[in-house]
Motif scaffolding. Structure first.
Motif, mmCIF file in Angstrom:
data_model
loop_
_atom_site.group_PDB
_atom_site.id
_atom_site.type_symbol
_atom_site.label_atom_id
_atom_site.label_comp_id
_atom_site.label_asym_id
_atom_site.label_seq_id
_atom_site.Cartn_x
_atom_site.Cartn_y
_atom_site.Cartn_z
ATOM 1 N N ASP A 90 0.819 -1.209 0.000
ATOM 2 C CA ASP A 90 0.000 0.000 0.000
ATOM 3 C C ASP A 90 0.855 1.263 0.000
ATOM 4 O OD1 ASP A 90 -2.715 -1.057 -0.001
ATOM 5 O OD2 ASP A 90 -2.157 -1.940 1.910
ATOM 6 N N VAL A 91 1.957 1.223 0.727
ATOM 7 C CA VAL A 91 2.907 2.343 0.760
ATOM 8 C C VAL A 91 4.307 1.746 0.856
ATOM 9 C CG1 VAL A 91 3.673 4.416 2.013
ATOM 10 C CG2 VAL A 91 1.239 3.838 1.964
ATOM 11 N N ILE A 92 5.251 2.363 0.146
ATOM 12 C CA ILE A 92 6.657 1.959 0.300
ATOM 13 C C ILE A 92 7.525 3.196 0.498
ATOM 14 C CG2 ILE A 92 6.552 -0.216 -0.973
ATOM 15 C CD1 ILE A 92 7.715 1.232 -3.412
ATOM 16 N N VAL A 93 8.636 2.971 1.185
ATOM 17 C CA VAL A 93 9.692 3.973 1.259
ATOM 18 C C VAL A 93 10.854 3.383 0.471
ATOM 19 C CG1 VAL A 93 11.293 5.226 2.743
ATOM 20 C CG2 VAL A 93 8.927 4.865 3.488
ATOM 21 N N VAL A 94 11.272 4.123 -0.562
ATOM 22 C CA VAL A 94 12.260 3.630 -1.508
ATOM 23 C C VAL A 94 13.396 4.646 -1.612
ATOM 24 C CG1 VAL A 94 11.043 4.653 -3.479
ATOM 25 C CG2 VAL A 94 12.457 2.651 -3.853
ATOM 26 N N ARG A 95 14.574 4.169 -1.968
ATOM 27 C CA ARG A 95 15.695 5.088 -2.185
ATOM 28 C C ARG A 95 15.358 6.054 -3.317
ATOM 29 N NH1 ARG A 95 19.013 0.682 -3.215
ATOM 30 N NH2 ARG A 95 19.519 1.750 -5.159
ATOM 31 N N ALA A 96 15.612 7.328 -3.086
ATOM 32 C CA ALA A 96 15.249 8.354 -4.072
ATOM 33 C C ALA A 96 16.012 8.200 -5.388
ATOM 34 C CB ALA A 96 15.478 9.742 -3.487
ATOM 35 N N ASP A 97 17.191 7.569 -5.363
ATOM 36 C CA ASP A 97 17.986 7.463 -6.586
ATOM 37 C C ASP A 97 17.378 6.515 -7.621
ATOM 38 O OD1 ASP A 97 18.789 5.377 -4.702
ATOM 39 O OD2 ASP A 97 20.359 4.871 -6.142
ATOM 40 N N VAL A 98 16.383 5.709 -7.239
ATOM 41 C CA VAL A 98 15.737 4.826 -8.221
ATOM 42 C C VAL A 98 14.452 5.439 -8.764
ATOM 43 C CG1 VAL A 98 16.703 2.737 -7.178
ATOM 44 C CG2 VAL A 98 14.393 3.476 -6.540
ATOM 45 N N VAL A 99 14.070 6.606 -8.249
ATOM 46 C CA VAL A 99 12.847 7.273 -8.696
ATOM 47 C C VAL A 99 13.237 8.347 -9.700
ATOM 48 C CG1 VAL A 99 10.776 8.513 -7.950
ATOM 49 C CG2 VAL A 99 11.856 6.875 -6.409
ATOM 50 N N ASP A 100 13.385 7.919 -10.960
ATOM 51 C CA ASP A 100 13.860 8.880 -11.953
ATOM 52 C C ASP A 100 13.149 8.791 -13.289
ATOM 53 O OD1 ASP A 100 14.870 6.475 -12.720
ATOM 54 O OD2 ASP A 100 16.949 7.108 -12.847
ATOM 55 N N ASP A 101 12.400 7.722 -13.518
ATOM 56 C CA ASP A 101 11.760 7.529 -14.813
ATOM 57 C C ASP A 101 10.245 7.625 -14.646
ATOM 58 O OD1 ASP A 101 10.747 6.714 -17.218
ATOM 59 O OD2 ASP A 101 11.789 4.782 -17.258
ATOM 60 N N PRO A 102 9.595 8.633 -15.226
ATOM 61 C CA PRO A 102 8.147 8.768 -15.064
ATOM 62 C C PRO A 102 7.354 7.619 -15.683
ATOM 63 C CG PRO A 102 8.983 10.406 -16.606
ATOM 64 C CD PRO A 102 10.179 9.720 -16.021
ATOM 65 N N GLU A 103 8.005 6.796 -16.509
ATOM 66 C CA GLU A 103 7.324 5.662 -17.140
ATOM 67 C C GLU A 103 7.529 4.354 -16.385
ATOM 68 O OE1 GLU A 103 5.264 6.146 -19.738
ATOM 69 O OE2 GLU A 103 5.764 8.260 -19.420
ATOM 70 N N GLN A 104 8.320 4.362 -15.333
ATOM 71 C CA GLN A 104 8.588 3.097 -14.652
ATOM 72 C C GLN A 104 7.338 2.594 -13.946
ATOM 73 O OE1 GLN A 104 11.475 5.337 -11.827
ATOM 74 N NE2 GLN A 104 11.450 3.238 -11.099
#
Length: 199
Positions: A90-104
């Motif tokens: 439902d919710v995750i906390v993820v490393r910000a460096d993997v959040v870079d592609d709006p299509e992922q």
């Protein structure tokens, strides 16, 4: 003489030998929103309750306001555990460096530091037993399970014990949740309510 009615073609996807794979979730047409892959099987989520919606929103926004900049808080997004498991916490906390592609459409489990599941009537065994084990095996350091107890949120918090690779409880929280990891959190849980006490 009567003729037996012809069986209609199923509109449900028929699994291939060996089950579906994580990549199939991106290729299968017309899947319902929030479809998960558990042990090679597609899991369809039932309509959610008001308590569930409130709890997910609460943790998303509260953690977003508290998370250090090296983390990103994401709601209802799948994670790659292995070829046959791509659950959607439902919710995750993820490393910000993997959040870079709006299509992922997914994140690797290795980038996830916290997974939160808000338990629904239809997800009790998956959230308490199946996902708990899979998240631990994937090395996700923290797992929080949120349950509706007579209309109030109860959070069962777990941390990965490196020597055993299994989760250990770090507390059961009612009304107030105060923990130091994955980053300092002090939450007033009374803001999550269900008037009827059902989920």
């Amino acid at each position: 003489m009567s003729v037996a009615p012809k069986a209609s073609a199923s509109s449900w996807p028929i699994p291939p030998e060996g089950g579906w794979t994580a990549d199939d979730l991106d290729r299968l047409p017309d899947l319902p929103p929030h479809t998960e892959l558990i042990d090679g099987s597609l899991v369809f989520v039932s309509p959610q309750t008001l308590f569930h919606s409130r709890a997910v929103s609460f943790f998303e926004w509260q953690l977003q306001s508290l998370a250090p900049e090296e983390f990103e808080v994401v709601r209802e997004f799948t994670i790659d555990i292995d070829r046959q498991n791509r659950p959607e916490p439902d919710v995750i906390v993820v490393r910000a460096d993997v959040v870079d592609d709006p299509e992922q459409t997914r994140y690797p489990a290795t980038a996830v530091t916290l997974a939160i599941e808000v338990v629904s009537v239809e997800s009790v065994s998956r959230d308490r037993e199946t996902k708990h084990v899979k998240y631990a095996r994937a090395g996700i350091a923290h797992y929080w399970r949120v349950e509706n107890e007579k209309g109030r949120a109860v959070v069962h918090a777990f941390e990965l014990e490196p020597a055993t690779g299994a989760y250990v409880s770090v507390g059961i929280f009612r009304e107030r949740m105060k923990v130091g990891a994955p980053f300092p959190v002090d939450l007033d849980l009374t803001g999550i309510k269900s008037r009827r006490g059902r989920d």
